[in-house]
Design a protein around this motif. Structure first.
Motif, PDB file in Angstrom:
ATOM      1  N   ILE A 256      -7.275   6.809   1.871  1.00  0.00           N
ATOM      2  CA  ILE A 256      -7.715   7.523   0.670  1.00  0.00           C
ATOM      3  C   ILE A 256      -6.605   7.537  -0.374  1.00  0.00           C
ATOM      4  CG2 ILE A 256      -8.346   9.787  -0.240  1.00  0.00           C
ATOM      5  CD1 ILE A 256      -9.842  10.265   2.413  1.00  0.00           C
ATOM      6  N   PHE A 257      -5.383   7.846   0.074  1.00  0.00           N
ATOM      7  CA  PHE A 257      -4.255   7.872  -0.845  1.00  0.00           C
ATOM      8  C   PHE A 257      -4.033   6.506  -1.489  1.00  0.00           C
ATOM      9  CE2 PHE A 257      -1.790  11.581   1.355  1.00  0.00           C
ATOM     10  CZ  PHE A 257      -2.773  12.454   0.927  1.00  0.00           C
ATOM     11  N   ALA A 258      -4.014   5.465  -0.664  1.00  0.00           N
ATOM     12  CA  ALA A 258      -3.710   4.125  -1.168  1.00  0.00           C
ATOM     13  C   ALA A 258      -4.796   3.617  -2.109  1.00  0.00           C
ATOM     14  CB  ALA A 258      -3.521   3.157  -0.010  1.00  0.00           C
TER      15      ALA A 258
ATOM     16  N   ALA B  20       0.817  -1.222   0.000  1.00  0.00           N
ATOM     17  CA  ALA B  20       0.000   0.000   0.000  1.00  0.00           C
ATOM     18  C   ALA B  20       0.848   1.268   0.000  1.00  0.00           C
ATOM     19  CB  ALA B  20      -0.944  -0.004   1.200  1.00  0.00           C
ATOM     20  N   ILE B  21       1.761   1.399   0.952  1.00  0.00           N
ATOM     21  CA  ILE B  21       2.553   2.618   1.056  1.00  0.00           C
ATOM     22  C   ILE B  21       3.487   2.743  -0.141  1.00  0.00           C
ATOM     23  CG2 ILE B  21       4.109   3.948   2.518  1.00  0.00           C
ATOM     24  CD1 ILE B  21       1.274   3.432   3.642  1.00  0.00           C
TER      25      ILE B  21
ATOM     26  N   ILE C   1       3.920   6.018  -2.644  1.00  0.00           N
ATOM     27  CA  ILE C   1       5.204   6.697  -2.823  1.00  0.00           C
ATOM     28  C   ILE C   1       5.646   6.657  -4.284  1.00  0.00           C
ATOM     29  CG2 ILE C   1       7.608   6.780  -2.101  1.00  0.00           C
ATOM     30  CD1 ILE C   1       5.530   7.524   0.050  1.00  0.00           C
ATOM     31  N   VAL C   2       5.379   5.553  -4.993  1.00  0.00           N
ATOM     32  CA  VAL C   2       5.715   5.478  -6.417  1.00  0.00           C
ATOM     33  C   VAL C   2       5.001   6.583  -7.189  1.00  0.00           C
ATOM     34  CG1 VAL C   2       5.250   4.147  -8.516  1.00  0.00           C
ATOM     35  CG2 VAL C   2       6.360   3.060  -6.584  1.00  0.00           C
TER      36      VAL C   2
ATOM     37  N   SER D 203      14.033   6.630  -6.024  1.00  0.00           N
ATOM     38  CA  SER D 203      13.920   7.822  -5.186  1.00  0.00           C
ATOM     39  C   SER D 203      14.882   8.917  -5.606  1.00  0.00           C
ATOM     40  CB  SER D 203      14.169   7.445  -3.725  1.00  0.00           C
ATOM     41  OG  SER D 203      15.486   6.958  -3.543  1.00  0.00           O
ATOM     42  N   GLN D 204      15.931   8.576  -6.341  1.00  0.00           N
ATOM     43  CA  GLN D 204      16.922   9.565  -6.744  1.00  0.00           C
ATOM     44  C   GLN D 204      16.351  10.572  -7.738  1.00  0.00           C
ATOM     45  OE1 GLN D 204      20.302   7.352  -8.216  1.00  0.00           O
ATOM     46  NE2 GLN D 204      20.584   6.239  -6.299  1.00  0.00           N
TER      47      GLN D 204
END
Length: 368
Positions: A318-320, A165-166, A170-171, A265-266
């Motif tokens: 909500i985000f996920a 989920a997280i 983040i992606v 992440s870079q």
């Protein structure tokens, strides 16, 4: 404790700014004419997944396309499954067996006929018979230049898959373009599972041939377009295209996210990265505040910290769920999800910067 309470609320506000919206294709493309499309599917040991995609392609109302499956040294029944759906199967002719996705995509382009090129991961599938037409219509509305990339909606079938989920949030956020400021930040690249491009634009950037050394091919390809001043559009794929990530099991999930995160992440803008760190910290801060109030047995503080904790759980849910059909109840335990994310992220940094390699689909990929 009041400081933690305020910081928890601040993290919720920052999270709202960080992930303001996730646009997705809207509007239909009936009646419009589109050029011939070459659909290129790189595949390595995808026998158990590729049939869903090929079946969904056969169901599309728009029919002016060819399907090229590029076999990248598969050891399972990928070739026979693809052939059964009348796809054109090509063997990646790179000198190195299992040379990788970029090499396979480039090989497919060399044998394709379409004016527009659509690169699809083998584990994706279209959601409706109009999905392909809707995708093409959106690309035309955006000028039919550069890249249109969609992040497929994540279909959850087994409980362990909710651990993604997280990572999914983040992606998406890490692409820089979903903040409250919209396109103020330069995109980090493109989403890899679904990329649509005009052929001339693709060739002018060097395409996948120019990024064959990149582990994060999706980000590298998007950057190649941006370097040529070509637009890169990133949107969500809900109701258009979906996938199921890492159905092989927990170990595959760990290896997949490990491969992606330390390098991906870079490319994230420093401002977006800072907001992301604050938002992630908010889960632990709100949890710490709630635990401290419970230990102190202060009814007022328990009520206040409980509200912040639940607000954080609601926002995370909500985000996920913009990204996939994750279990709603699970977000009541959001600290566990964030702890798992942090652990994999640290492990990925260790793999990339210390061991200098990552594992994926039976291959050891060296990181330069």
């Amino acid at each position: 404790m009041m400081v933690n309470l305020i910081l928890g609320l601040l993290a919720i506000v920052v999270g709202t700014l960080m992930f303001w919206s996730l646009p997705r294709p809207s509007g239909r493309g009936e009646g419009a004419e589109y050029p011939f499309v070459s659909i290129i599917i790189p595949a390595r040991n995808e026998a158990e997944r590729i049939s869903a995609l090929l079946r969904s392609l056969q169901e599309q109302n728009f029919r002016s396309f060819e399907v090229l499956v590029i076999d990248d040294d598969s050891t399972d029944e990928t070739v026979s499954v693809a052939s059964a759906f009348d796809a054109t199967v090509l063997r990646n002719e790179s000198k190195e067996a299992g040379a990788g996705k970029s090499s396979a995509c480039w090989h497919g382009v060399q044998h394709s006929k379409g004016k527009w090129l659509l690169f699809l991961d083998a584990d994706t599938r279209f959601s409706t018979p109009d999905s392909l037409q809707d995708l093409l219509a959106l690309y035309r509305r955006k000028g039919a230049r550069g890249i249109l990339s969609l992040q497929p909606f994540h279909r959850i079938e087994d409980m362990y898959e909710n651990l993604s989920a997280i990572f999914n949030v983040i992606v998406v956020v890490g692409m820089n373009v979903f903040t409250v400021w919209g396109k103020r930040f330069r995109p980090a690249g493109s989403f890899g599972p679904c990329i649509l491009s005009d052929r001339e634009d693709y060739l002018s950037t060097g395409g996948h041939k120019g990024i064959q050394e990149a582990i994060m091919d999706d980000l590298a390809l998007g950057q190649a377009y941006l370097d040529q001043d070509l637009p890169v559009h990133c949107i969500g794929g809900k109701d258009v295209i979906s996938f199921r990530m890492y159905p092989e099991g927990f170990r595959s999930l760990v290896e997949g996210w490990c491969k992606s995160f330390a390098l991906g992440s870079q490319a994230t803008h420093p401002a977006v990265m800072l907001m992301t760190i604050i938002w992630i910290s908010g889960s632990f801060i709100s949890t710490g505040a709630l635990v401290s109030s419970l230990i102190a047995l202060d009814a007022v503080l328990i009520a206040l910290t409980g509200v912040v904790y639940l607000l954080y759980a609601l926002q995370t849910m909500i985000f996920a769920r913009r990204c996939g059909n994750f279990n709603r109840i699970l977000f009541l335990f959001h600290p566990f999800l964030f702890t798992f994310f942090a652990g994999i992220f640290v492990y990925s940094i260790f793999r990339v910067h210390v061991l200098r390699s990552v594992n994926w689909k039976g291959r050891k990929i060296n990181v330069k």
